[in-house]
Design an enzyme around this catalytic site. Sequence first.
Site, short mmCIF file in Angstrom:
data_model
loop_
_atom_site.label_atom_id
_atom_site.label_comp_id
_atom_site.label_asym_id
_atom_site.label_seq_id
_atom_site.Cartn_x
_atom_site.Cartn_y
_atom_site.Cartn_z
N HIS A 10 38.13 38.56 43.02
CA HIS A 10 39.35 38.09 42.25
C HIS A 10 39.06 38.17 40.58
CE1 HIS A 10 36.61 34.45 42.29
NE2 HIS A 10 37.56 33.72 41.23
N HIS B 222 38.81 35.92 37.80
CA HIS B 222 38.28 35.31 36.98
C HIS B 222 36.84 35.70 36.25
CE1 HIS B 222 40.04 31.24 38.92
NE2 HIS B 222 40.64 31.89 38.19
N ASP C 206 34.05 34.83 35.14
CA ASP C 206 32.82 34.61 35.60
C ASP C 206 32.54 35.90 37.09
OD1 ASP C 206 34.40 32.75 37.19
OD2 ASP C 206 32.68 32.20 38.26
N HIS C 207 33.52 36.29 37.26
CA HIS C 207 33.41 37.18 38.30
C HIS C 207 33.58 38.88 38.02
CE1 HIS C 207 33.50 34.07 41.56
NE2 HIS C 207 33.80 33.39 40.44
N HIS D 137 42.81 29.95 45.73
CA HIS D 137 42.03 29.94 44.49
C HIS D 137 42.83 30.55 43.58
CE1 HIS D 137 38.85 29.15 41.74
NE2 HIS D 137 38.43 30.54 41.74
N ASP E 198 35.32 32.90 45.26
CA ASP E 198 35.58 31.37 45.22
C ASP E 198 36.54 30.70 46.19
OD1 ASP E 198 33.95 31.64 43.18
OD2 ASP E 198 35.40 30.94 41.38
N HIS F 116 29.05 30.56 44.19
CA HIS F 116 28.60 29.56 43.54
C HIS F 116 27.64 28.57 44.21
CE1 HIS F 116 31.19 29.88 39.70
NE2 HIS F 116 32.08 30.40 40.53
FE FE Z 1 33.86 31.37 39.91
ZN ZN Z 2 37.24 31.79 40.35
#
Ligand code: FE
Ligand code: ZN
Length: 256
Positions: A52, A54, A56-57, A108, A130, A168
């Site tokens: 996805h 985001h 942090d990915h 998410h 996530d 995570h």
């Molecule tokens: Fe994340």
């Molecule tokens: Zn995420």
Amino acid sequence: MDLVALPAFADNYIWMLHDGAQAVVVDPGDAAPVMAALDRLQLRLSAILVTHHHPDHVGGLQALRERLEGVVHGPAREAIPAPFAPRRGGERIEVLGLTFEVIDVPGHTAGHIAYAQCDAAAEPLLFCGDTLFCAGCGRLFEGTPAQMLASLERLAALPPDTRVCAAHEYTLSNLRFAAAVEPANEAIAAHTAHCRALRDAGQATLPSTIALEREINPFLRCREPAVIAAALDEGAAGPEPVAVLAGLREWKNRFR
Ligand code: FE
Ligand code: ZN
């Protein structure tokens, strides 16, 4: 095949699967830990999987392109840094000689996908970003409770021995919530003790398995009487699974 969890940021894992020569990484939010692992293990980077959009990915994608010899596979319905091969639910992709099925798991984010490796000859493996965490699930930033319920039930139907590679390290706090939902669930207590020992030793609590998640993860247990009762106590709008999941998610959001 070796499966490695590369820690990134405060609590992310960038999963790396490799055969000793070639590697695939999943959701590289940061390039540095991936570069370091490729150098340390003397691996070539054959593919990147993204679940996805985001940061942090996807934050490490551009810096990794100079090392990448293959393709970035990413969610067709989300905007991630181009170029990438757009993937949708039902497609199959070949990575390191393994076949991964792409599964749509909105909730998410609206276009979140997961990758399930289901070759009969190999141990089943799931990269779920996530969406599904050990003992928890992602927050509903873009999707509805009904979408998340369907996504989680789709993942719960994978083979019980599927290793669940979530993005995570939220396990201990998720387990604290799971114990509040189901105080009498002994599997939750046992897994909490196990994971405390792992964290004390500086180790990841992941991967989990689908079989374990079905026993301990309240968000996969929305049809269990004890979970329904607890969710209703905490304000769920009704006993049906979508209302239970929505109630659990809101309860978790305010749980300390
Ligand atoms: Fe994340
Ligand atoms: Zn995420």
